[in-house]
Scaffold this motif. Structure first.
Motif, short mmCIF file in Angstrom:
data_model
loop_
_atom_site.label_atom_id
_atom_site.label_comp_id
_atom_site.label_asym_id
_atom_site.label_seq_id
_atom_site.Cartn_x
_atom_site.Cartn_y
_atom_site.Cartn_z
N ASP A 28 -61.49 7.89 -8.27
CA ASP A 28 -61.10 6.58 -8.77
C ASP A 28 -61.34 6.51 -10.29
O ASP A 28 -60.46 6.12 -11.06
N ARG A 29 -62.53 6.90 -10.72
CA ARG A 29 -62.87 6.84 -12.15
C ARG A 29 -61.96 7.76 -12.97
O ARG A 29 -61.42 7.37 -14.01
N LEU A 30 -61.75 9.00 -12.48
CA LEU A 30 -60.93 9.95 -13.23
C LEU A 30 -59.49 9.46 -13.36
O LEU A 30 -58.87 9.61 -14.41
N CYS A 31 -58.96 8.87 -12.28
CA CYS A 31 -57.59 8.36 -12.33
C CYS A 31 -57.48 7.27 -13.38
O CYS A 31 -56.53 7.23 -14.16
N ARG A 32 -58.49 6.38 -13.42
CA ARG A 32 -58.45 5.28 -14.39
C ARG A 32 -58.60 5.82 -15.82
O ARG A 32 -57.81 5.50 -16.70
N GLU A 33 -59.60 6.69 -16.03
CA GLU A 33 -59.87 7.18 -17.38
C GLU A 33 -58.73 8.02 -17.94
O GLU A 33 -58.45 7.99 -19.12
N ARG A 34 -58.09 8.80 -17.08
CA ARG A 34 -57.07 9.73 -17.55
C ARG A 34 -55.66 9.29 -17.21
O ARG A 34 -54.72 10.09 -17.36
N SER A 35 -55.49 8.07 -16.71
CA SER A 35 -54.18 7.57 -16.26
C SER A 35 -53.47 8.57 -15.37
O SER A 35 -52.28 8.85 -15.53
N LEU A 36 -54.22 9.11 -14.42
CA LEU A 36 -53.66 10.12 -13.52
C LEU A 36 -53.00 9.46 -12.33
O LEU A 36 -53.45 8.42 -11.85
N ALA A 37 -51.92 10.09 -11.85
CA ALA A 37 -51.41 9.72 -10.53
C ALA A 37 -52.16 10.56 -9.51
O ALA A 37 -52.66 11.64 -9.82
N LEU A 38 -52.23 10.03 -8.27
CA LEU A 38 -53.02 10.71 -7.24
C LEU A 38 -52.23 10.74 -5.94
O LEU A 38 -51.67 9.72 -5.52
N LEU A 39 -52.16 11.92 -5.33
CA LEU A 39 -51.69 12.00 -3.95
C LEU A 39 -52.91 12.40 -3.13
O LEU A 39 -53.41 13.52 -3.25
N LEU A 40 -53.39 11.45 -2.35
CA LEU A 40 -54.63 11.65 -1.61
C LEU A 40 -54.28 11.85 -0.14
O LEU A 40 -53.72 10.96 0.50
N ILE A 41 -54.61 13.03 0.37
CA ILE A 41 -54.24 13.38 1.74
C ILE A 41 -55.44 13.17 2.65
O ILE A 41 -56.55 13.60 2.33
N SER A 42 -55.20 12.50 3.77
CA SER A 42 -56.30 12.23 4.69
C SER A 42 -55.75 11.92 6.07
O SER A 42 -54.58 11.57 6.23
N HIS A 43 -56.58 12.09 7.10
CA HIS A 43 -56.17 11.62 8.42
C HIS A 43 -56.85 10.28 8.71
O HIS A 43 -56.64 9.69 9.76
N ASP A 44 -57.65 9.80 7.75
CA ASP A 44 -58.49 8.62 7.99
C ASP A 44 -58.16 7.51 6.99
O ASP A 44 -58.59 7.54 5.83
N LEU A 45 -57.36 6.55 7.46
CA LEU A 45 -56.93 5.45 6.59
C LEU A 45 -58.12 4.66 6.05
O LEU A 45 -58.13 4.25 4.89
N GLY A 46 -59.14 4.48 6.89
CA GLY A 46 -60.31 3.69 6.49
C GLY A 46 -61.01 4.28 5.28
O GLY A 46 -61.49 3.54 4.41
N VAL A 47 -61.04 5.61 5.19
CA VAL A 47 -61.73 6.27 4.09
C VAL A 47 -60.99 6.07 2.77
O VAL A 47 -61.60 5.89 1.73
N VAL A 48 -59.65 6.09 2.81
CA VAL A 48 -58.89 6.13 1.55
C VAL A 48 -58.23 4.80 1.17
O VAL A 48 -57.74 4.65 0.05
N SER A 49 -58.25 3.79 2.09
CA SER A 49 -57.42 2.60 1.86
C SER A 49 -57.77 1.85 0.58
O SER A 49 -56.90 1.30 -0.08
N SER A 50 -59.06 1.87 0.20
CA SER A 50 -59.44 1.08 -0.98
C SER A 50 -58.98 1.75 -2.28
O SER A 50 -59.01 1.14 -3.35
#
Ligand SMILES: Nc1ncnc2c1ncn2[C@@H]1O[C@H](COP(=O)(O)OP(=O)(O)OP(=O)(O)O)[C@@H](O)[C@H]1O
Ligand SMILES: [Mg+2]
Length: 271
Positions: free
Chosen positions: A201-223
């Motif tokens: 989260d911090r790196l995406c904000r600081e570096r204006s990065l786009a993120l593709l976050l892969i997971s099988h667990d929606l609860g972990v990544v939803s925020s």
């Protein structure tokens, strides 16, 4: 760059593996997705649904004996599958950095982390090769690792969480616009998991990065994500903003993802 700039796009991508009877079986089938500058996309789906292959295809890679059966892959407007080897090498790791699912096998066991970082920096930032060590220290500090100790360590000397963060530092070494993180937390304990997500989260904000976050667990990544893409049996079955998805998931599999997330993650239940 404006937010609407497309960083990576798959159009009708199919990857096939040879089947026993000599035919080719598509394990991902006509997958299309677009990732814009600065956005955070969650790629969700059960084990075997094709998430990792979709991530690899974004780099123009199909693991042998798999091959691209159809479709196009664009990174920053360039057609990856028809571009030259050197151009592909620049786009992979340069425009798009990948944190692979198998942290162990993504690192060479006989090379120190310093040697891994030196190689990445020399390849993707040749003009800065002479100061690779400064850049490496900065990258390791950025992912909350002790730079002195980590630079001279071999991969087996690191914990699972440290290895994941090392992969993240390596993915950042090419100064990418998009980070693909394939299950970056699945082998970690809950606290280390939260720390890794906070770091992304911090790196995406600081570096204006786009993120593709892969997971099988929606609860972990939803925020962490703005948009959700759901895969089932090699195809995309649903795509929505995270708010719409949590409120009105349409496909039965999506509904089960949301129900599980609400049950297991109190913060999702409150949304
Ligand atoms: N080398 C291979 N040969 C044959 N089939 C393969 C190969 N690699 C992957 N597949 C098949 O492709 C499908 C998608 O695999 P993929 O690794 O993309 O799934 P995934 O969604 O990432 O699963 P997981 O959550 O377990 O990591 C699976 O059914 C898998 O069996
Ligand atoms: Mg996978």
């Amino acid at each position: 760059m404006t937010r609407q700039d497309v960083i990576a796009r798959l159009t009708d991508v199919s990857i096939g593996f040879p089947a026993m009877d000599g035919t080719v079986e598509n394990v991902i089938d006509r997958v299309s997705l677009t990732i814009h500058s600065g956005e955070r996309v969650g790629l969700l789906g059960a084990s075997g649904s094709g998430k990792s292959l979709t991530a690899l295809s974004l780099l123009g890679l199909a693991p042998p004996p798999g091959t691209f059966v159809g479709g196009t892959v664009e990174i920053q407007g360039k057609d990856v599958l028809t571009s030259s080897k050197s151009e592909r090498g620049r786009l992979r790791g340069g425009a798009v950095g990948m944190v692979f699912q198998e942290a162990e096998s993504a690192l060479n066991p006989v090379m120190t982390i310093g040697a891994h970082l030196e190689e990445m920096i020399r390849r993707h930032r040749p003009k800065e090769a002479a100061r690779w060590r400064y850049i490496a220290v900065d990258l390791l500090e950025n992912v909350d690792l002790d730079p002195v100790r980590t630079l001279k360590s071999h991969p087996h000397r690191l914990s699972g969480g440290q290895r994941q963060r090392t992969l993240l530092a390596l993915a950042l070494a090419g100064d990418p616009d998009l980070i693909i993180a394939d299950e970056p937390t699945s082998s970690l304990d809950v606290l280390t998991q939260a720390r890794m997500l906070g770091l992304l989260d911090r790196l995406c904000r600081e570096r204006s990065l786009a993120l593709l976050l892969i997971s099988h667990d929606l609860g972990v990544v939803s925020s962490l994500i703005d948009r959700v893409i759901v895969m089932l049996d090699g195809t995309i079955i649903e795509e929505a903003t995270i708010q719409d998805f949590l409120e009105t998931p349409i496909h039965p599999y999506s509904q089960s993802l949301v129900a599980t997330a609400r049950r297991t993650h109190p913060q999702v239940a409150d949304l």
